[in-house]
Scaffold this motif. Structure first.
Motif, mmCIF file in Angstrom:
data_model
loop_
_atom_site.group_PDB
_atom_site.id
_atom_site.type_symbol
_atom_site.label_atom_id
_atom_site.label_comp_id
_atom_site.label_asym_id
_atom_site.label_seq_id
_atom_site.Cartn_x
_atom_site.Cartn_y
_atom_site.Cartn_z
ATOM 1 N N LEU A 19 -9.536 -56.549 24.879
ATOM 2 C CA LEU A 19 -9.493 -55.663 26.240
ATOM 3 C C LEU A 19 -10.849 -54.799 26.035
ATOM 4 O O LEU A 19 -11.506 -54.576 26.964
ATOM 5 C CB LEU A 19 -8.351 -54.910 26.485
ATOM 6 N N THR A 20 -10.895 -54.180 24.740
ATOM 7 C CA THR A 20 -12.153 -53.340 24.506
ATOM 8 C C THR A 20 -13.363 -53.947 24.893
ATOM 9 O O THR A 20 -14.156 -53.530 25.361
ATOM 10 C CB THR A 20 -11.833 -52.771 23.308
ATOM 11 N N ARG A 21 -13.411 -54.941 24.294
ATOM 12 C CA ARG A 21 -14.628 -55.864 24.447
ATOM 13 C C ARG A 21 -14.908 -56.369 25.878
ATOM 14 O O ARG A 21 -15.907 -55.905 26.380
ATOM 15 C CB ARG A 21 -14.685 -57.237 23.497
ATOM 16 N N GLU A 22 -14.146 -56.743 26.446
ATOM 17 C CA GLU A 22 -13.937 -57.047 27.907
ATOM 18 C C GLU A 22 -14.559 -55.680 29.013
ATOM 19 O O GLU A 22 -15.475 -55.535 29.765
ATOM 20 C CB GLU A 22 -12.832 -57.496 28.485
ATOM 21 N N VAL A 23 -13.964 -54.528 28.484
ATOM 22 C CA VAL A 23 -14.101 -53.427 29.113
ATOM 23 C C VAL A 23 -15.644 -52.803 28.995
ATOM 24 O O VAL A 23 -16.384 -52.407 29.877
ATOM 25 C CB VAL A 23 -13.088 -52.289 28.773
ATOM 26 N N LEU A 24 -15.873 -52.963 27.604
ATOM 27 C CA LEU A 24 -17.400 -52.532 27.313
ATOM 28 C C LEU A 24 -18.541 -53.195 28.221
ATOM 29 O O LEU A 24 -19.270 -52.772 28.725
ATOM 30 C CB LEU A 24 -17.524 -52.588 25.883
ATOM 31 N N TRP A 25 -18.331 -54.651 27.943
ATOM 32 C CA TRP A 25 -19.087 -55.591 28.893
ATOM 33 C C TRP A 25 -19.085 -55.313 30.402
ATOM 34 O O TRP A 25 -19.921 -55.370 31.153
ATOM 35 C CB TRP A 25 -18.903 -57.188 28.654
ATOM 36 N N VAL A 27 -18.299 -52.778 31.963
ATOM 37 C CA VAL A 27 -18.774 -51.391 32.311
ATOM 38 C C VAL A 27 -20.448 -51.667 32.492
ATOM 39 O O VAL A 27 -21.021 -51.188 33.269
ATOM 40 C CB VAL A 27 -18.400 -50.360 31.506
ATOM 41 N N MET A 28 -20.865 -52.324 31.331
ATOM 42 C CA MET A 28 -22.381 -52.369 31.323
ATOM 43 C C MET A 28 -22.864 -53.475 32.578
ATOM 44 O O MET A 28 -23.731 -53.037 33.077
ATOM 45 C CB MET A 28 -22.879 -53.078 30.146
ATOM 46 N N ILE A 29 -22.185 -54.304 32.974
ATOM 47 C CA ILE A 29 -22.473 -55.440 33.956
ATOM 48 C C ILE A 29 -22.267 -54.703 35.234
ATOM 49 O O ILE A 29 -22.990 -54.790 36.168
ATOM 50 C CB ILE A 29 -21.613 -56.509 33.830
ATOM 51 N N GLY A 30 -21.015 -53.680 35.315
ATOM 52 C CA GLY A 30 -20.905 -52.962 36.412
ATOM 53 C C GLY A 30 -21.975 -51.957 36.916
ATOM 54 O O GLY A 30 -22.435 -51.826 38.020
ATOM 55 N N VAL A 31 -22.604 -51.077 35.808
ATOM 56 C CA VAL A 31 -23.508 -50.093 36.191
ATOM 57 C C VAL A 31 -24.677 -50.880 36.812
ATOM 58 O O VAL A 31 -25.422 -50.427 37.472
ATOM 59 C CB VAL A 31 -23.592 -49.453 34.906
ATOM 60 N N ALA A 32 -25.080 -52.182 35.986
ATOM 61 C CA ALA A 32 -26.380 -52.713 36.209
ATOM 62 C C ALA A 32 -26.058 -53.192 37.714
ATOM 63 O O ALA A 32 -27.259 -53.289 38.500
ATOM 64 C CB ALA A 32 -26.639 -53.934 35.403
ATOM 65 N N SER A 33 -24.852 -53.839 38.018
ATOM 66 C CA SER A 33 -24.793 -54.419 39.176
ATOM 67 C C SER A 33 -24.846 -53.405 40.349
ATOM 68 O O SER A 33 -25.588 -53.561 41.412
ATOM 69 C CB SER A 33 -23.293 -54.914 39.631
ATOM 70 N N THR A 34 -24.298 -51.914 40.128
ATOM 71 C CA THR A 34 -24.322 -51.091 41.149
ATOM 72 C C THR A 34 -25.732 -50.644 41.423
ATOM 73 O O THR A 34 -26.049 -50.290 42.585
ATOM 74 C CB THR A 34 -23.297 -49.777 40.588
ATOM 75 N N PRO A 124 -20.681 -44.806 45.284
ATOM 76 C CA PRO A 124 -19.224 -44.480 44.528
ATOM 77 C C PRO A 124 -18.315 -45.550 45.431
ATOM 78 O O PRO A 124 -17.498 -45.760 44.577
ATOM 79 C CB PRO A 124 -18.952 -43.177 44.991
ATOM 80 N N SER A 125 -18.456 -45.980 46.530
ATOM 81 C CA SER A 125 -17.780 -46.938 46.943
ATOM 82 C C SER A 125 -17.508 -48.353 46.213
ATOM 83 O O SER A 125 -16.742 -49.195 46.007
ATOM 84 C CB SER A 125 -18.038 -47.134 48.466
ATOM 85 N N PHE A 126 -19.036 -48.720 45.783
ATOM 86 C CA PHE A 126 -19.284 -49.778 45.158
ATOM 87 C C PHE A 126 -18.558 -49.729 43.817
ATOM 88 O O PHE A 126 -17.831 -50.739 43.288
ATOM 89 C CB PHE A 126 -20.623 -50.152 44.871
ATOM 90 N N ALA A 127 -18.643 -48.559 43.017
ATOM 91 C CA ALA A 127 -18.089 -48.265 41.819
ATOM 92 C C ALA A 127 -16.566 -48.306 41.869
ATOM 93 O O ALA A 127 -15.641 -48.848 41.153
ATOM 94 C CB ALA A 127 -18.207 -46.827 41.382
ATOM 95 N N LEU A 128 -15.900 -47.747 42.910
ATOM 96 C CA LEU A 128 -14.603 -47.929 43.290
ATOM 97 C C LEU A 128 -14.019 -49.526 43.329
ATOM 98 O O LEU A 128 -13.064 -49.918 42.675
ATOM 99 C CB LEU A 128 -14.037 -47.360 44.425
ATOM 100 N N VAL A 129 -14.735 -50.066 44.025
ATOM 101 C CA VAL A 129 -14.547 -51.685 44.099
ATOM 102 C C VAL A 129 -14.559 -52.288 42.942
ATOM 103 O O VAL A 129 -13.682 -53.329 42.453
ATOM 104 C CB VAL A 129 -15.201 -52.500 45.247
ATOM 105 N N THR A 130 -15.364 -51.999 42.058
ATOM 106 C CA THR A 130 -15.681 -52.575 40.891
ATOM 107 C C THR A 130 -14.327 -52.397 39.859
ATOM 108 O O THR A 130 -14.170 -53.289 39.196
ATOM 109 C CB THR A 130 -16.745 -51.987 40.180
ATOM 110 N N VAL A 131 -13.694 -51.255 40.049
ATOM 111 C CA VAL A 131 -12.631 -51.099 39.049
ATOM 112 C C VAL A 131 -11.548 -52.125 39.505
ATOM 113 O O VAL A 131 -10.896 -52.847 38.677
ATOM 114 C CB VAL A 131 -11.925 -49.750 39.401
#
Length: 147
Positions: A19-25, A27-34, A124-131
């Protein structure tokens, strides 16, 4: 201080939970995507309506994001490529409704708002959807039963 080789980076260090590994990846992919989605939207918005710019930028980013998460975040999953991308299609619809809704709501109250301001509302709306996207991908698309 101990050096960590590329093979044992923070993302793959022994003892790190899945889970930790998945969350870290994620988050990185989510930030880049945003960032990519915001830049694409802003560039497209100069020539297209807010709804069309959002649709196009989100479509591109959804495909790239899904593939990056399939390969990095949920690597080892037995879910097929097409299956993962079809499942992400439903998440695309959710993201499109939320992000377009946010921009249209902004334009309703401020009709002359700039594309840059619209882009700031999208982030922020895209970040919300990312979660929500992470939860659905992890629990449904790439669940343990598929690994």
């Amino acid at each position: 201080m101990r050096r960590i080789s590329a093979r044992h980076s923070i993302l793959t260090r022994p003892g790190r939970t899945a889970l930790t590994r998945e969350v870290l990846w994620f988050v990185m992919i989510g930030v880049a995507s945003t960032v990519v989605q915001a830049l694409l939207y802003w560039a497209l918005r100069h020539e297209a309506s807010p709804v069309l710019a959002d649709f196009a930028s989100l479509a591109v980013v959804t495909v790239l994001n899904t593939e990056a998460n399939r390969r990095l975040t949920f690597r080892g999953s037995t879910v097929r490529v097409l299956q993962a991308h079809l499942a992400a299609g439903g998440l695309f619809l959710l993201a499109y409704l939320v992000t377009s809704g946010a921009v249209l709501l902004l334009r309703h109250y401020r009709p002359t708002v700039s594309p840059a301001a619209e882009t700031l509302v999208l982030v922020p709306s895209f970040a919300l959807v990312t979660v929500v996207r992470f939860a659905v991908l992890r629990m449904v698309v790439f669940s343990r039963r598929h690994r």
